[in-house]
Scaffold this motif. Structure first.
Motif, PDB file in Angstrom:
ATOM      1  N   LEU A 119     -55.407   3.005  36.122  1.00 38.10           N
ATOM      2  CA  LEU A 119     -56.703   2.829  36.765  1.00 38.10           C
ATOM      3  C   LEU A 119     -57.284   1.456  36.446  1.00 38.10           C
ATOM      4  O   LEU A 119     -57.180   0.982  35.312  1.00 38.10           O
ATOM      5  N   SER A 128     -60.136   3.306  39.880  1.00 41.17           N
ATOM      6  CA  SER A 128     -59.171   3.722  40.891  1.00 41.17           C
ATOM      7  C   SER A 128     -57.837   3.047  40.637  1.00 41.17           C
ATOM      8  O   SER A 128     -57.790   1.935  40.090  1.00 41.17           O
ATOM      9  N   SER A 265     -58.909   8.133  42.557  1.00 40.72           N
ATOM     10  CA  SER A 265     -60.191   7.481  42.308  1.00 40.72           C
ATOM     11  C   SER A 265     -61.063   8.419  41.496  1.00 40.72           C
ATOM     12  O   SER A 265     -61.131   9.623  41.781  1.00 40.72           O
ATOM     13  N   HIS A 272     -62.794  13.562  40.711  1.00 35.49           N
ATOM     14  CA  HIS A 272     -61.457  13.004  40.909  1.00 35.49           C
ATOM     15  C   HIS A 272     -61.034  13.200  42.365  1.00 35.49           C
ATOM     16  O   HIS A 272     -61.053  14.329  42.870  1.00 35.49           O
TER      17      HIS A 272
END
Length: 308
Positions: A119, A128, A265, A272
């Motif tokens: 992420l 994300s 994301s 989520h």
């Protein structure tokens, strides 16, 4: 994992799951003193790791505490890396990482333990990034679910609904890891286990499914002969095998993508959202997942091997 973490000179790194201290030692050797914090929930392991690092002259701040809460005193971090898998990314890891920083974590769904999530944190409290088809780690203690089919889920009073399916249970819970990964993303609160028939050596003859609140279950039976017809038993408010069939058909219709085409994301509120190829193509989530828990007040213990 360390290559994907992409640490650079001057980066501050938080590691979740110290273990023996080996990974923290590699990071400390790469970055130098005062830049690596590592947190371990087990007090014995934390003390042993601190001693090992000290004996070889590597400077990492070893903390004994709940890794799900991160280590706020050392923030902001440029990199956060976990050596345990999660089913939901703890909000503290994102909150304690600077915008543009990276959170790298092994992934696990209730359905399948597989994948590595990288992420990038944005400037608005979210993050994300894509999955990679690597890793299988022990699950973080605070996210484990201790359920057994016969102990906690199925009861003698349950009267299941019987049906027939032509979808093989091995198609969604066998050797096709891409299929399993996709099903797990779509059914985040459904777990499964195989029942092995002692009369058929080496063959699993029943696939069990259940929700993690133990309110719905399903079983898919193989009679040992017919390879394209299976008996389904379902109980509870949700028809779980029908949901699995829908998840599998969506995956097939999408071109049978592997984990590397999926991403996730995490919104500022902790929601989520999995997606395929780009964030504007969300994956259909067919069931619910448990919300992330909040962290208790600070109760960390430092072992004094670092300077942070």
């Amino acid at each position: 994992m360390l290559d994907m973490l992409d640490v650079r000179p001057g980066h501050r790194v938080l590691e979740i799951g110290t273990g023996t201290g080996w990974n923290a030692g590699l990071l400390a050797h790469r970055l130098g003193p005062g830049l690596v914090s590592t947190i371990e929930v087990d007090p014995v392991l934390a003390a042993q790791a601190a001693g090992c690092l000290e004996r070889v002259g590597l400077d990492a701040d070893v903390i004994q505490g709940d890794g799900a809460c991160g280590h706020a005193a050392g923030r902001p971090y440029d990199r956060v890396v976990a050596t345990c898998s999660v089913r939901a990314v703890p909000p503290a890891w994102i909150a304690q990482t600077r915008p543009g920083g990276v959170v790298l974590v092994p992934w696990e769904s209730l359905w399948f333990c597989y994948g590595l999530l990288r992420l990038t944190v944005d400037g608005y409290g979210g993050a994300s990034g894509f999955f990679s088809p690597h890793s299988a780690f022990m699950l973080m203690r605070g996210q484990r679910v201790d359920l057994r089919i016969y102990r906690d889920v199925v009861r003698e009073s349950h009267v299941p609904v019987e049906s027939v399916t032509r979808l093989s249970p091995w198609a969604v819970a066998g050797d096709d890891w891409a299929a399993q990964f996709s099903v797990g993303l779509q059914l985040p609160d459904v777990w499964r286990t195989w029942h092995h028939d002692p009369d058929v050596e080496g063959v699993a003859s029943r696939l069990w499914l259940a929700t993690n609140d133990a309110t719905s279950w399903a079983a898919v039976d193989w009679d040992g002969a017919d390879s394209d017809r299976f008996t389904v038993w379902e109980y509870g408010p949700r028809r779980l095998w029908g949901m699995v069939e829908a998840a599998y058909e969506w995956w097939r219709g999408a071109g049978r993508p592997g984990p590397e085409r999926f991403g996730l994301s995490v919104a500022p509120d902790g929601t989520h959202v999995p997606w395929l190829d780009t964030p504007d193509h969300p994956v259909p989530v067919l069931s619910r997942s448990a919300p992330s828990r909040t962290c208790a007040p600070d109760n960390e213990v430092h072992h004094g091997t670092g300077t942070l």
